[in-house]
Enzyme design. Sequence first.
Site, PDB file in Angstrom:
ATOM      1  N   THR A   8       0.863  -1.194   0.000  1.00 25.97           N
ATOM      2  CA  THR A   8       0.000   0.000   0.000  1.00 25.97           C
ATOM      3  C   THR A   8       0.893   1.236   0.000  1.00 25.97           C
ATOM      4  O   THR A   8       1.557   1.516   1.003  1.00 25.97           O
ATOM      5  CB  THR A   8      -0.906   0.001   1.251  1.00 25.97           C
ATOM      6  N   LYS A  67      -8.288   1.026  -3.003  1.00 27.99           N
ATOM      7  CA  LYS A  67      -7.649   0.574  -1.752  1.00 27.99           C
ATOM      8  C   LYS A  67      -7.748   1.679  -0.687  1.00 27.99           C
ATOM      9  O   LYS A  67      -8.037   1.414   0.483  1.00 27.99           O
ATOM     10  CB  LYS A  67      -6.188   0.205  -2.045  1.00 27.99           C
TER      11      LYS A  67
HETATM   12  N1  LIG Z   1      -0.674  -6.621   7.284  1.00 32.46           N
HETATM   13  C1  LIG Z   1      -1.790  -6.304   6.671  1.00 32.46           C
HETATM   14  O1  LIG Z   1      -2.889  -6.551   7.164  1.00 32.46           O
HETATM   15  C2  LIG Z   1      -1.786  -5.641   5.314  1.00 32.46           C
HETATM   16  C3  LIG Z   1      -2.930  -5.750   4.526  1.00 32.46           C
HETATM   17  C4  LIG Z   1      -2.950  -5.154   3.254  1.00 32.46           C
HETATM   18  C5  LIG Z   1      -1.835  -4.440   2.822  1.00 32.46           C
HETATM   19  N2  LIG Z   1      -0.754  -4.324   3.634  1.00 32.46           N
HETATM   20  C6  LIG Z   1       0.384  -3.560   3.112  1.00 32.46           C
HETATM   21  O2  LIG Z   1       1.353  -4.484   2.651  1.00 32.46           O
HETATM   22  C7  LIG Z   1       2.665  -3.955   2.824  1.00 32.46           C
HETATM   23  C8  LIG Z   1       3.498  -4.921   3.658  1.00 32.46           C
HETATM   24  O3  LIG Z   1       2.880  -4.984   4.934  1.00 32.46           O
HETATM   25  P1  LIG Z   1       3.173  -6.116   6.016  1.00 32.46           P
HETATM   26  O4  LIG Z   1       1.978  -6.134   6.877  1.00 32.46           O
HETATM   27  O5  LIG Z   1       3.657  -7.362   5.373  1.00 32.46           O
HETATM   28  O6  LIG Z   1       4.318  -5.392   6.823  1.00 32.46           O
HETATM   29  P2  LIG Z   1       5.741  -5.883   7.361  1.00 32.46           P
HETATM   30  O7  LIG Z   1       5.666  -7.237   7.937  1.00 32.46           O
HETATM   31  O8  LIG Z   1       6.233  -4.762   8.208  1.00 32.46           O
HETATM   32  O9  LIG Z   1       6.609  -5.950   6.030  1.00 32.46           O
HETATM   33  C9  LIG Z   1       7.227  -4.828   5.474  1.00 32.46           C
HETATM   34  C10 LIG Z   1       8.292  -5.302   4.522  1.00 32.46           C
HETATM   35  O10 LIG Z   1       8.968  -4.177   3.945  1.00 32.46           O
HETATM   36  C11 LIG Z   1      10.380  -4.358   4.122  1.00 32.46           C
HETATM   37  N3  LIG Z   1      11.029  -3.057   4.143  1.00 32.46           N
HETATM   38  C12 LIG Z   1      10.687  -1.959   4.845  1.00 32.46           C
HETATM   39  N4  LIG Z   1      11.515  -0.938   4.552  1.00 32.46           N
HETATM   40  C13 LIG Z   1      12.409  -1.406   3.654  1.00 32.46           C
HETATM   41  C14 LIG Z   1      13.500  -0.829   2.949  1.00 32.46           C
HETATM   42  N5  LIG Z   1      13.832   0.462   3.116  1.00 32.46           N
HETATM   43  N6  LIG Z   1      14.196  -1.624   2.110  1.00 32.46           N
HETATM   44  C15 LIG Z   1      13.855  -2.916   1.939  1.00 32.46           C
HETATM   45  N7  LIG Z   1      12.825  -3.522   2.547  1.00 32.46           N
HETATM   46  C16 LIG Z   1      12.106  -2.766   3.390  1.00 32.46           C
HETATM   47  C17 LIG Z   1      10.492  -5.119   5.413  1.00 32.46           C
HETATM   48  O11 LIG Z   1      11.774  -5.694   5.521  1.00 32.46           O
HETATM   49  P3  LIG Z   1      12.344  -6.115   6.982  1.00 32.46           P
HETATM   50  O12 LIG Z   1      11.703  -7.429   7.291  1.00 32.46           O
HETATM   51  O13 LIG Z   1      13.797  -6.167   6.802  1.00 32.46           O
HETATM   52  O14 LIG Z   1      11.912  -5.026   7.950  1.00 32.46           O
HETATM   53  C18 LIG Z   1       9.382  -6.144   5.199  1.00 32.46           C
HETATM   54  O15 LIG Z   1       9.759  -7.120   4.268  1.00 32.46           O
HETATM   55  C19 LIG Z   1       2.464  -2.575   3.455  1.00 32.46           C
HETATM   56  O16 LIG Z   1       2.412  -1.603   2.444  1.00 32.46           O
HETATM   57  C20 LIG Z   1       1.103  -2.697   4.131  1.00 32.46           C
HETATM   58  O17 LIG Z   1       0.476  -1.450   4.322  1.00 32.46           O
HETATM   59  C21 LIG Z   1      -0.687  -4.922   4.855  1.00 32.46           C
END
Ligand SMILES: NC(=O)c1ccc[n+]([C@@H]2O[C@H](COP(=O)([O-])OP(=O)(O)OC[C@H]3O[C@@H](n4cnc5c(N)ncnc54)[C@H](OP(=O)(O)O)[C@@H]3O)[C@@H](O)[C@H]2O)c1
Length: 282
Positions: free
Chosen positions: A93, A168
């Site tokens: 997102t 979204k």
């Molecule tokens: N969780 C939900 O319910 C949900 C639902 C729909 C959409 N989303 C969206 O999906 C996306 C991922 O969310 P998530 O829930 O999976 O969060 P998450 O577990 O915090 O994953 C974030 C990912 O981004 C990586 N990352 C962050 N900064 C970075 C950088 N500068 N360089 C390289 N990698 C980086 C993190 O790597 P590290 O592991 O090294 O930190 C991790 O792989 C977000 O945009 C979120 O808003 C989430």
Amino acid sequence: MTTVAVLGTGIMGLPMARNLRAAGLAVRAWNRTADKARPLADDGATVCDSPAEAVSGADFVVTMLADGPAAHEVVSSVADSVPAGAVWIQMGTVGLEWTSRLGALAEEHGLSFVDAPVLGTRQPAEQGKLVVLGSGPDDLREKCRPVFEAVGARTIWVGEAGAATKLKLVSNAWVLALTNATAESIGLAETLGVDPALFLDAISGGALDVPYAHLKGGAMIKGEYPLAFPAKHAAKDARLVLDAAGGGVDLGAVRAALAHLEAAVSAGHADEDMATIYYGLR
Ligand SMILES: NC(=O)c1ccc[n+]([C@@H]2O[C@H](COP(=O)([O-])OP(=O)(O)OC[C@H]3O[C@@H](n4cnc5c(N)ncnc54)[C@H](OP(=O)(O)O)[C@@H]3O)[C@@H](O)[C@H]2O)c1
């Protein structure tokens, strides 16, 4: 065999990669914190040490990274290594402005770009039951189908890149308002000396009911917050919604959600579930 590079195997990316593998696609996974990608080796995925290694030979590059700047940084670093003809499916997102910047990055490097954020959280991601909101060049809709079907229960295709991100954001305005409203009713119940479980009981089964109130409200009442969507990402999404709205419409509920999320994040709940918004009311 179709090969999908998955960049970002966090809460969402890991189960999505697993489901791509389970659907018979070859998966090459990379995560900045390498330990989070390693379990995918047991699913038969190739766990890569760098994003460049992951995109090698890929037909699709799926980004499921925290935000627009992260997606831009990672894809910029490998854009010239992505095979010609590969499709970049951007599923994190990132909001409107970053979707447009990422689209421009793709164009600069001759990559096909599909804007495809998802609805649903950790559990639907694990079950392959996300709702994929897809947008991009029409001829890519069919091409992306195996990827979308592996991670989602259904796909809503909404037109040109950017359109899916708009949908979204509209959906996230709803989620944010609902979570905040749940926290407020529970907080008010406690303030008035009313058992908050009675509130959930009172709305149960009627027109006012919504499963989300029980899911997140139940967590608030128990004080147990199984992580599905981190509060820091929910705050990011509230900002993206407000940025997109500009001055066109007054989103008071989203502003309230953001204020409470920011308070919860400042109180140390950034990496805990967004239901900790409840602490932002105190
Ligand atoms: N969780 C939900 O319910 C949900 C639902 C729909 C959409 N989303 C969206 O999906 C996306 C991922 O969310 P998530 O829930 O999976 O969060 P998450 O577990 O915090 O994953 C974030 C990912 O981004 C990586 N990352 C962050 N900064 C970075 C950088 N500068 N360089 C390289 N990698 C980086 C993190 O790597 P590290 O592991 O090294 O930190 C991790 O792989 C977000 O945009 C979120 O808003 C989430």
